[in-house]
Design a protein around this motif. Structure first.
Motif, PDB file in Angstrom:
ATOM      1  N   ALA A 200       0.793  -1.100   0.101  1.00  0.00           N
ATOM      2  CA  ALA A 200      -0.066   0.130  -0.016  1.00  0.00           C
ATOM      3  C   ALA A 200       0.831   1.398  -0.076  1.00  0.00           C
ATOM      4  O   ALA A 200       0.628   2.184  -0.619  1.00  0.00           O
ATOM      5  N   ASP A 201       2.009   1.144   0.772  1.00  0.00           N
ATOM      6  CA  ASP A 201       2.845   2.503   0.876  1.00  0.00           C
ATOM      7  C   ASP A 201       3.466   2.583  -0.545  1.00  0.00           C
ATOM      8  O   ASP A 201       3.700   3.840  -0.977  1.00  0.00           O
ATOM      9  N   GLY A 202       3.962   1.391  -1.110  1.00  0.00           N
ATOM     10  CA  GLY A 202       4.468   1.634  -2.617  1.00  0.00           C
ATOM     11  C   GLY A 202       3.543   2.069  -3.441  1.00  0.00           C
ATOM     12  O   GLY A 202       3.858   3.030  -4.440  1.00  0.00           O
ATOM     13  N   GLU A 203       2.173   1.847  -3.454  1.00  0.00           N
ATOM     14  CA  GLU A 203       1.296   2.051  -4.263  1.00  0.00           C
ATOM     15  C   GLU A 203       0.980   3.696  -4.322  1.00  0.00           C
ATOM     16  O   GLU A 203       0.934   4.579  -5.126  1.00  0.00           O
ATOM     17  N   ALA A 204       1.034   4.151  -2.980  1.00  0.00           N
ATOM     18  CA  ALA A 204       0.712   5.508  -2.290  1.00  0.00           C
ATOM     19  C   ALA A 204       1.924   6.624  -3.047  1.00  0.00           C
ATOM     20  O   ALA A 204       1.647   7.513  -3.627  1.00  0.00           O
ATOM     21  N   LYS A 205       3.058   5.944  -2.885  1.00  0.00           N
ATOM     22  CA  LYS A 205       4.272   6.577  -3.565  1.00  0.00           C
ATOM     23  C   LYS A 205       4.472   6.485  -5.104  1.00  0.00           C
ATOM     24  O   LYS A 205       4.649   7.790  -5.539  1.00  0.00           O
ATOM     25  N   LEU A 206       3.598   5.668  -5.538  1.00  0.00           N
ATOM     26  CA  LEU A 206       3.802   5.642  -7.116  1.00  0.00           C
ATOM     27  C   LEU A 206       2.689   6.802  -7.676  1.00  0.00           C
ATOM     28  O   LEU A 206       2.888   7.396  -8.496  1.00  0.00           O
ATOM     29  N   LEU A 207       1.631   6.505  -7.265  1.00  0.00           N
ATOM     30  CA  LEU A 207       0.363   7.438  -7.479  1.00  0.00           C
ATOM     31  C   LEU A 207       0.369   8.872  -7.029  1.00  0.00           C
ATOM     32  O   LEU A 207      -0.022   9.458  -7.679  1.00  0.00           O
ATOM     33  N   ALA A 208       1.056   9.121  -5.825  1.00  0.00           N
ATOM     34  CA  ALA A 208       1.139  10.254  -5.132  1.00  0.00           C
ATOM     35  C   ALA A 208       2.590  10.599  -4.836  1.00  0.00           C
ATOM     36  O   ALA A 208       2.722  10.554  -3.313  1.00  0.00           O
ATOM     37  N   PRO A 209       3.386  10.855  -5.431  1.00  0.00           N
ATOM     38  CA  PRO A 209       4.997  10.714  -5.108  1.00  0.00           C
ATOM     39  C   PRO A 209       5.241  12.093  -4.163  1.00  0.00           C
ATOM     40  O   PRO A 209       6.076  11.981  -3.309  1.00  0.00           O
ATOM     41  N   SER A 210       4.280  13.079  -4.347  1.00  0.00           N
ATOM     42  CA  SER A 210       4.827  14.204  -3.479  1.00  0.00           C
ATOM     43  C   SER A 210       4.403  13.998  -2.047  1.00  0.00           C
ATOM     44  O   SER A 210       4.427  14.844  -1.136  1.00  0.00           O
ATOM     45  N   GLY A 211       3.279  12.882  -1.643  1.00  0.00           N
ATOM     46  CA  GLY A 211       2.804  12.535  -0.680  1.00  0.00           C
ATOM     47  C   GLY A 211       1.263  13.130  -0.665  1.00  0.00           C
ATOM     48  O   GLY A 211       0.675  12.657   0.455  1.00  0.00           O
ATOM     49  N   THR A 212       0.954  13.900  -1.542  1.00  0.00           N
ATOM     50  CA  THR A 212      -0.669  14.291  -1.610  1.00  0.00           C
ATOM     51  C   THR A 212      -1.108  14.030  -3.042  1.00  0.00           C
ATOM     52  O   THR A 212      -0.195  14.351  -4.161  1.00  0.00           O
TER      53      THR A 212
ATOM     54  N   ARG B 120      -8.259   5.316   0.023  1.00  0.00           N
ATOM     55  CA  ARG B 120      -7.904   4.175  -0.143  1.00  0.00           C
ATOM     56  C   ARG B 120      -6.371   4.307  -0.280  1.00  0.00           C
ATOM     57  O   ARG B 120      -5.511   3.193   0.512  1.00  0.00           O
ATOM     58  N   LEU B 121      -5.698   5.299  -0.599  1.00  0.00           N
ATOM     59  CA  LEU B 121      -4.124   5.219  -0.546  1.00  0.00           C
ATOM     60  C   LEU B 121      -3.790   5.667   0.688  1.00  0.00           C
ATOM     61  O   LEU B 121      -2.534   5.445   1.134  1.00  0.00           O
ATOM     62  N   GLY B 122      -4.524   6.186   1.493  1.00  0.00           N
ATOM     63  CA  GLY B 122      -4.144   6.782   2.823  1.00  0.00           C
ATOM     64  C   GLY B 122      -3.173   8.163   2.777  1.00  0.00           C
ATOM     65  O   GLY B 122      -2.255   8.222   3.456  1.00  0.00           O
ATOM     66  N   VAL B 123      -3.297   8.877   1.758  1.00  0.00           N
ATOM     67  CA  VAL B 123      -2.820  10.183   1.646  1.00  0.00           C
ATOM     68  C   VAL B 123      -3.843  11.165   1.468  1.00  0.00           C
ATOM     69  O   VAL B 123      -4.917  11.051   1.392  1.00  0.00           O
ATOM     70  N   PRO B 124      -3.354  12.657   1.890  1.00  0.00           N
ATOM     71  CA  PRO B 124      -4.275  13.700   1.829  1.00  0.00           C
ATOM     72  C   PRO B 124      -4.328  14.019   0.245  1.00  0.00           C
ATOM     73  O   PRO B 124      -3.556  13.566  -0.564  1.00  0.00           O
ATOM     74  N   MET B 125      -5.365  14.941   0.120  1.00  0.00           N
ATOM     75  CA  MET B 125      -5.456  15.172  -1.448  1.00  0.00           C
ATOM     76  C   MET B 125      -5.746  16.721  -1.824  1.00  0.00           C
ATOM     77  O   MET B 125      -5.928  17.399  -0.775  1.00  0.00           O
ATOM     78  N   ASP B 126      -5.062  17.214  -2.796  1.00  0.00           N
ATOM     79  CA  ASP B 126      -5.242  18.386  -3.163  1.00  0.00           C
ATOM     80  C   ASP B 126      -6.056  18.782  -4.692  1.00  0.00           C
ATOM     81  O   ASP B 126      -5.600  18.060  -5.341  1.00  0.00           O
ATOM     82  N   TYR B 127      -7.075  19.468  -4.510  1.00  0.00           N
ATOM     83  CA  TYR B 127      -7.761  19.982  -5.756  1.00  0.00           C
ATOM     84  C   TYR B 127      -7.076  20.912  -6.479  1.00  0.00           C
ATOM     85  O   TYR B 127      -6.791  22.029  -6.029  1.00  0.00           O
TER      86      TYR B 127
END
Length: 268
Positions: free
Chosen positions: A30-42, A77-84
């Motif tokens: 899950a951490d790897g998927e988050a880093k791949l799809l949201a590399p900035s952490g958001t 799902r990724l457990g990361v914050p979001m920015d519009y």
């Protein structure tokens, strides 16, 4: 009894170790998927106003839309914050994704755009159509291709690239945005507007007497767009899309956004 206690403890310890290793594996994935799809952490979600496929506001002023709500679901799902990140046109969002400035949007998965971004399996299919203002002399699609008829399209859109080949006599007139197009009707700068039907329904709500002509001139196959180089995340995105369908969450998103003119997409 004491003879067997040691092996029992060993077995329990082994099972606990397996469980811990398994949970660590899931966490690492899950951490790897988050880093791949949201590399900035958001997770940076590209949206533009005026279309239910991206972002609209309801009567209470609350925003909804495919890009808006699916972006929120994926970030959760990724457990990361979001920015519009807001743009005026979808073409600008595609450019931002290509440049790595945006991580996610939902848009028409055309072959031309697939050169610049990577797409998930289709989320929805949406009919393309035409809208005319009240009291328009254009009553059917066959009335459009005449000298002097001005067809409004969004600058940089699929409509702008596709429609010139369909019409030999009518003129294609680009508009900077959907909001600008509505004003262009009032000034007589366009006679009709061509785009996907969910957007046309949104425009018609703001133009009393406006009508969407029967029929269509094709369909858009809406899919999640991500930057090139992140293709290893596509299986995750495809599972995400399938689960949003099967859980009924996608139906709810469509209803809240008032998305009309959509059909179920055919997925590979």
């Amino acid at each position: 009894m004491m003879t067997f206690s040691h092996p029992v403890r060993l077995a329990r310890t082994a099972l606990l170790a397996i469980a811990i290793i398994g949970s660590l594996g899931v966490s690492a994935r899950a951490d790897g998927e988050a880093k791949l799809l949201a590399p900035s952490g958001t997770l940076r979600v590209g949206i533009y106003p005026g279309s239910p496929s991206s972002m609209v506001t309801d009567a209470a002023g609350k925003p909804h839309g495919l890009s808006y709500d699916l972006g929120a679901e994926l970030a959760k799902r990724l457990g990361v914050p979001m920015d519009y990140v807001r743009f005026q046109r979808v073409a600008d969002i595609v450019t931002a994704i290509h440049d790595g400035q945006i991580d996610f949007t939902v848009t028409n998965a055309t072959p031309a755009r697939a050169n610049d971004v990577s797409f998930s399996q289709p989320v929805l299919a949406i009919e393309l159509g035409y809208l005319v203002p009240a009291n328009s002399p254009i009553a059917k699609i066959e009335d459009i291709d005449r000298p002097g008829v001005k067809i409004g399209v969004t600058k940089g859109s699929t409509s702008e690239r596709t429609l010139p080949a369909k019409f030999k006599n009518a003129t294609i007139v680009p508009a900077e945005s959907v909001k600008v197009a509505i004003a262009m009707f009032g000034r007589g700068e366009i006679d009709l507007y061509a785009t996907n039907k969910p957007t046309l329904f949104e425009i018609s709500d703001q133009m009393p007497g406006a009508q969407i002509l029967d029929g269509n001139w094709g369909a858009e196959h809406m899919a999640i767009a991500i930057p090139k180089g992140r293709e290893s995340a596509l299986p995750l995105l495809n599972r995400f899309v399938a689960e949003e369908h099967s859980s009924g969450a996608l139906d709810t998103i469509q209803q809240q956004a008032g998305l009309r003119g959509a059909t179920k997409a055919t997925r590979e």
